[in-house]
Design a protein around this motif. Sequence first.
Motif, mmCIF file in Angstrom:
data_model
loop_
_atom_site.group_PDB
_atom_site.id
_atom_site.type_symbol
_atom_site.label_atom_id
_atom_site.label_comp_id
_atom_site.label_asym_id
_atom_site.label_seq_id
_atom_site.Cartn_x
_atom_site.Cartn_y
_atom_site.Cartn_z
ATOM 1 N N VAL A 68 0.849 -1.201 0.000
ATOM 2 C CA VAL A 68 0.000 0.000 0.000
ATOM 3 C C VAL A 68 0.886 1.253 0.000
ATOM 4 O O VAL A 68 0.614 2.230 -0.697
ATOM 5 N N ARG A 69 1.974 1.190 0.772
ATOM 6 C CA ARG A 69 2.904 2.322 0.791
ATOM 7 C C ARG A 69 3.477 2.570 -0.601
ATOM 8 O O ARG A 69 3.543 3.717 -1.074
ATOM 9 N N ALA A 70 3.871 1.489 -1.276
ATOM 10 C CA ALA A 70 4.481 1.628 -2.605
ATOM 11 C C ALA A 70 3.486 2.233 -3.594
ATOM 12 O O ALA A 70 3.853 3.043 -4.440
ATOM 13 N N ARG A 71 2.205 1.851 -3.455
ATOM 14 C CA ARG A 71 1.190 2.339 -4.394
ATOM 15 C C ARG A 71 0.903 3.834 -4.196
ATOM 16 O O ARG A 71 0.724 4.578 -5.152
ATOM 17 N N PHE A 72 0.858 4.290 -2.935
ATOM 18 C CA PHE A 72 0.452 5.683 -2.668
ATOM 19 C C PHE A 72 1.602 6.566 -2.175
ATOM 20 O O PHE A 72 1.417 7.751 -1.954
ATOM 21 N N ASN A 73 2.747 5.941 -1.949
ATOM 22 C CA ASN A 73 3.938 6.686 -1.553
ATOM 23 C C ASN A 73 3.688 7.567 -0.332
ATOM 24 O O ASN A 73 3.884 8.785 -0.373
ATOM 25 N N CYS A 74 3.205 6.952 0.755
ATOM 26 C CA CYS A 74 2.871 7.727 1.947
ATOM 27 C C CYS A 74 3.591 7.160 3.173
ATOM 28 O O CYS A 74 4.024 6.010 3.169
ATOM 29 N N PRO A 75 3.756 7.984 4.199
ATOM 30 C CA PRO A 75 4.490 7.541 5.378
ATOM 31 C C PRO A 75 3.722 6.531 6.232
ATOM 32 O O PRO A 75 2.494 6.524 6.254
ATOM 33 N N VAL A 76 4.475 5.695 6.945
ATOM 34 C CA VAL A 76 3.919 4.670 7.823
ATOM 35 C C VAL A 76 4.272 5.033 9.260
ATOM 36 O O VAL A 76 5.427 5.347 9.568
ATOM 37 N N VAL A 77 3.244 5.005 10.128
ATOM 38 C CA VAL A 77 3.412 5.382 11.532
ATOM 39 C C VAL A 77 3.139 4.162 12.407
ATOM 40 O O VAL A 77 2.123 3.482 12.237
ATOM 41 N N GLY A 78 4.035 3.889 13.350
ATOM 42 C CA GLY A 78 3.828 2.760 14.261
ATOM 43 C C GLY A 78 4.607 2.950 15.546
ATOM 44 O O GLY A 78 5.320 3.947 15.727
ATOM 45 N N ALA A 79 4.473 1.979 16.423
ATOM 46 C CA ALA A 79 5.043 2.085 17.768
ATOM 47 C C ALA A 79 6.575 2.010 17.755
ATOM 48 O O ALA A 79 7.154 1.077 17.191
ATOM 49 N N ALA A 80 7.197 2.975 18.435
ATOM 50 C CA ALA A 80 8.646 2.950 18.588
ATOM 51 C C ALA A 80 9.088 1.638 19.232
ATOM 52 O O ALA A 80 10.088 1.036 18.836
ATOM 53 N N ALA A 81 8.304 1.184 20.215
ATOM 54 C CA ALA A 81 8.680 -0.015 20.969
ATOM 55 C C ALA A 81 8.780 -1.242 20.076
ATOM 56 O O ALA A 81 9.523 -2.170 20.386
ATOM 57 N N ASP A 82 8.042 -1.268 18.973
ATOM 58 C CA ASP A 82 8.015 -2.444 18.100
ATOM 59 C C ASP A 82 8.627 -2.168 16.738
ATOM 60 O O ASP A 82 8.360 -2.896 15.776
ATOM 61 N N ARG A 83 9.496 -1.161 16.655
ATOM 62 C CA ARG A 83 10.027 -0.780 15.339
ATOM 63 C C ARG A 83 10.782 -1.927 14.674
ATOM 64 O O ARG A 83 10.825 -2.007 13.455
ATOM 65 N N ASN A 84 11.313 -2.847 15.482
ATOM 66 C CA ASN A 84 12.099 -3.940 14.898
ATOM 67 C C ASN A 84 11.250 -5.092 14.379
ATOM 68 O O ASN A 84 11.760 -5.969 13.700
ATOM 69 N N ARG A 85 9.991 -5.126 14.715
ATOM 70 C CA ARG A 85 9.160 -6.215 14.192
ATOM 71 C C ARG A 85 7.923 -5.696 13.446
ATOM 72 O O ARG A 85 7.043 -6.472 13.097
ATOM 73 N N LEU A 86 7.876 -4.388 13.208
ATOM 74 C CA LEU A 86 6.846 -3.793 12.349
ATOM 75 C C LEU A 86 7.449 -3.599 10.953
ATOM 76 O O LEU A 86 8.677 -3.632 10.801
ATOM 77 N N PRO A 87 6.609 -3.395 9.919
ATOM 78 C CA PRO A 87 7.170 -2.982 8.621
ATOM 79 C C PRO A 87 7.978 -1.689 8.810
ATOM 80 O O PRO A 87 7.897 -1.049 9.856
ATOM 81 N N ARG A 88 8.710 -1.293 7.788
ATOM 82 C CA ARG A 88 9.545 -0.096 7.891
ATOM 83 C C ARG A 88 8.685 1.128 8.246
ATOM 84 O O ARG A 88 7.673 1.388 7.598
ATOM 85 N N LEU A 89 9.089 1.846 9.293
ATOM 86 C CA LEU A 89 8.314 2.991 9.777
ATOM 87 C C LEU A 89 8.989 4.290 9.382
ATOM 88 O O LEU A 89 10.211 4.410 9.424
#
Length: 241
Positions: A68-89
């Motif tokens: 979805v990010r690649a299609r719309f070229n938009c930023p992804v927001v997620g938890a700092a605590a889980d940055r290592n197991r979330l998609p690229r933030l």
Amino acid sequence: MTVTASPVPILKDNYAWLLRDSDTGATAIVDPADPQPIIEAIEKAGGRLDMILLTHHHADHTAGTDEVRARFNCPVVGAAADRNRLPRLDQTVTEGDTVRLGNATAQVIDTPGHTRGQINFFFPDGDILLSGDTLFSLGCGRLSEGSPEEMYASLRKLAALPADTLVCCGHEYTESNARFALAVDPDNAALHAFVAKVEQLRSAGQPSVPSVLEDELKANPFLLAPDVASFTALRARKDRF
Ligand code: ZN
Ligand code: FE
């Protein structure tokens, strides 16, 4: 100005949520686990996507993020605590941080319990809560990582939000949650009224969510649990139900 939220049914029983700031038309998607129906929903809503919000790392909430990010070229927001197991933030957040969507601002609430790094987003404009797998309609998430104490404290934080908050959760679990709620609280008139409404919506093929926090507070057994000990017993009983 206000934010509106519409559920996008994906996978077996998940909801992604399409958010729109009425002032600017800015649009966000929450937990885009299945790219195709989500891209279609965004195109149908005008083809604009400004942001992806993630509540937690489970695949049924994150799997479509990169596409979805690649299609719309938009930023992804997620938890700092889980940055290592979330998609690229592109933006990492924690309790007390804010996220802007057009003219609206979401508050980040840490809600550990289902997962350690779970976060929820609350938009005071529109009273929209993205409750992920923390608070469900008539239920709450399983304790796959956190302790009952953590989950109880997380639910108390959500319970303190404004009464007319719309609870936008990650799954259509309401009917099965209702069976458990009725088993543990059979004489609750507010619960019976709630369940009647849910049955009506579901038999019409409609999502049962969002629900209104005020109604959850009167009917959801996990929000009615008076203390951690009763919450713990209730959660264990639900796991065996
Ligand atoms: Zn989950
Ligand atoms: Fe989930």
